[in-house]
Design an enzyme around this catalytic site. Sequence first.
Site, mmCIF file in Angstrom:
data_model
loop_
_atom_site.group_PDB
_atom_site.id
_atom_site.type_symbol
_atom_site.label_atom_id
_atom_site.label_comp_id
_atom_site.label_asym_id
_atom_site.label_seq_id
_atom_site.Cartn_x
_atom_site.Cartn_y
_atom_site.Cartn_z
ATOM 1 N N HIS A 30 0.857 -1.180 0.000
ATOM 2 C CA HIS A 30 0.000 0.000 0.000
ATOM 3 C C HIS A 30 0.897 1.235 0.000
ATOM 4 O O HIS A 30 2.136 1.112 -0.027
ATOM 5 C CB HIS A 30 -0.941 -0.009 1.211
ATOM 6 C CG HIS A 30 -0.252 -0.226 2.530
ATOM 7 N ND1 HIS A 30 0.614 0.700 3.062
ATOM 8 C CD2 HIS A 30 -0.273 -1.271 3.391
ATOM 9 C CE1 HIS A 30 1.072 0.245 4.209
ATOM 10 N NE2 HIS A 30 0.561 -0.954 4.433
ATOM 11 N N GLY A 32 1.899 3.201 2.206
ATOM 12 C CA GLY A 32 2.932 3.238 3.246
ATOM 13 C C GLY A 32 4.210 2.554 2.767
ATOM 14 O O GLY A 32 5.312 3.122 2.850
ATOM 15 N N HIS A 33 4.057 1.340 2.236
ATOM 16 C CA HIS A 33 5.224 0.619 1.702
ATOM 17 C C HIS A 33 5.881 1.414 0.560
ATOM 18 O O HIS A 33 7.106 1.504 0.480
ATOM 19 C CB HIS A 33 4.807 -0.736 1.132
ATOM 20 C CG HIS A 33 4.206 -1.690 2.108
ATOM 21 N ND1 HIS A 33 2.896 -2.082 2.037
ATOM 22 C CD2 HIS A 33 4.732 -2.350 3.171
ATOM 23 C CE1 HIS A 33 2.644 -2.951 3.000
ATOM 24 N NE2 HIS A 33 3.735 -3.133 3.723
ATOM 25 N N LYS A 144 5.000 3.483 11.687
ATOM 26 C CA LYS A 144 3.759 2.770 12.006
ATOM 27 C C LYS A 144 4.018 1.631 13.001
ATOM 28 O O LYS A 144 3.239 1.388 13.912
ATOM 29 C CB LYS A 144 3.168 2.228 10.703
ATOM 30 C CG LYS A 144 2.279 1.028 10.787
ATOM 31 C CD LYS A 144 0.881 1.410 11.133
ATOM 32 C CE LYS A 144 -0.120 0.273 11.140
ATOM 33 N NZ LYS A 144 0.347 -1.068 11.050
ATOM 34 N N GLN A 148 8.842 -2.078 16.519
ATOM 35 C CA GLN A 148 9.735 -2.760 15.578
ATOM 36 C C GLN A 148 10.941 -1.881 15.253
ATOM 37 O O GLN A 148 12.073 -2.373 15.152
ATOM 38 C CB GLN A 148 8.964 -3.109 14.305
ATOM 39 C CG GLN A 148 9.798 -3.665 13.188
ATOM 40 C CD GLN A 148 8.948 -4.261 12.098
ATOM 41 O OE1 GLN A 148 8.510 -5.405 12.200
ATOM 42 N NE2 GLN A 148 8.680 -3.518 11.047
ATOM 43 N N MET A 179 -2.334 3.273 7.275
ATOM 44 C CA MET A 179 -2.430 2.237 6.239
ATOM 45 C C MET A 179 -1.812 0.952 6.753
ATOM 46 O O MET A 179 -0.795 0.970 7.450
ATOM 47 C CB MET A 179 -1.722 2.699 4.977
ATOM 48 C CG MET A 179 -2.475 3.804 4.297
ATOM 49 S SD MET A 179 -1.708 4.218 2.727
ATOM 50 C CE MET A 179 -2.783 5.542 2.215
HETATM 51 P P1 AMP Z 1 4.727 -4.964 6.684
HETATM 52 O O1 AMP Z 1 4.552 -5.388 5.258
HETATM 53 O O2 AMP Z 1 3.433 -4.638 7.358
HETATM 54 O O3 AMP Z 1 5.612 -5.894 7.462
HETATM 55 O O4 AMP Z 1 5.489 -3.583 6.629
HETATM 56 C C1 AMP Z 1 6.714 -3.431 5.951
HETATM 57 C C2 AMP Z 1 7.297 -2.088 6.277
HETATM 58 O O5 AMP Z 1 6.378 -1.071 5.916
HETATM 59 C C3 AMP Z 1 7.574 -1.892 7.787
HETATM 60 O O6 AMP Z 1 8.769 -1.145 7.946
HETATM 61 C C4 AMP Z 1 6.375 -1.114 8.221
HETATM 62 O O7 AMP Z 1 6.601 -0.324 9.376
HETATM 63 C C5 AMP Z 1 6.139 -0.237 7.022
HETATM 64 N N1 AMP Z 1 4.768 0.257 7.006
HETATM 65 C C6 AMP Z 1 3.626 -0.467 7.155
HETATM 66 N N2 AMP Z 1 2.545 0.334 7.160
HETATM 67 C C7 AMP Z 1 3.027 1.609 7.032
HETATM 68 C C8 AMP Z 1 2.425 2.898 6.975
HETATM 69 N N3 AMP Z 1 1.104 3.056 7.068
HETATM 70 N N4 AMP Z 1 3.228 3.972 6.849
HETATM 71 C C9 AMP Z 1 4.581 3.833 6.773
HETATM 72 N N5 AMP Z 1 5.203 2.646 6.815
HETATM 73 C C10 AMP Z 1 4.445 1.546 6.932
#
Ligand code: AMP
Length: 277
Positions: A30, A32-33, A144, A148, A179
């Site tokens: 999304h 964020g990624h 977010k 972590q 997100m």
């Molecule tokens: P995930 O796929 O949920 O493991 O997230 C992968 C990376 O994207 C991690 O560093 C998360 O912190 C970051 N991430 C997830 N959601 C967001 C967001 N809404 N805004 C910024 N970074 C995000």
Amino acid sequence: MQVVSTIAEVRAARPAFAQLGFVPTMGFLHEGHLSLIRRAKAACGAAAVSIFVNPTQFAPHEDLARYPRNLPRDLELAEAAGADLVFTPTPEEMYPPGFSTFIDPGLAHGAENAARPGHFRGVATVVAKLFGIMQPTLAVFGQKDAEQCVVIRKLVRDLDLPVTLDIAPTAREADGLAMSSRNSYLTPDQRAAAVVLIRALRAAEAVFAGGERDPEALRRTVLDILVQEPLGEVDYVALADLNSLEPLTAPAEAALLSLAVRFGHTRLIDNAILGAI
Ligand code: AMP
């Protein structure tokens, strides 16, 4: 953009990049990624993304099997965001038979760690492996997942890993909901109700800006708002030291305010940093 699924292929591709910014993800990408990928690309001139739903960070009762996946869409989005290399390993590639080395980052006081025992052991282990595989110059993580970020900062420092960390701000929907790939689980009613997370965080920020420093009073402000939403069940609301994650017991000029709330089977987390950093 090159898409590879074996460690040997990454090793072969890596020398083409003098500097490499790396974004580890579990996919179902999304905005964020994508903001992380763009930061990695802007900082290093080349960006790598891993897409791996890491089994070792899920407890048996959690959502590993039903975690949302859409690789073709993820690859399109990653390429549009500027990714040069995408690594999509299988669980067997990452954890072959006989795998036995795990990293325990400690930081046991963290609220998320307490709520998900063993989660950060899985996270630290897979991130250390991914750093060894990708050999990034820079790695970008999202605020977010605040706890972590603290765990990864500690991992890099304690194990002297040769990588620079960059923490990106939380990307939000128009109504303020952070997100998350897990937002896709929410029913329309739950999605509408989930705005209570950001309402509660913003209320605490306002109270903090007004001079309130008592951690219990700040916690109460958040809880009082969260409990008004009948579809949400509060898992925790925590005020912690930004570095040690120890729960605050006395007024402080800076704090990590974090929360986790369940909507049915879907667990959402969010956070705000109160005070200067
Ligand atoms: P995930 O796929 O949920 O493991 O997230 C992968 C990376 O994207 C991690 O560093 C998360 O912190 C970051 N991430 C997830 N959601 C967001 C967001 N809404 N805004 C910024 N970074 C995000």
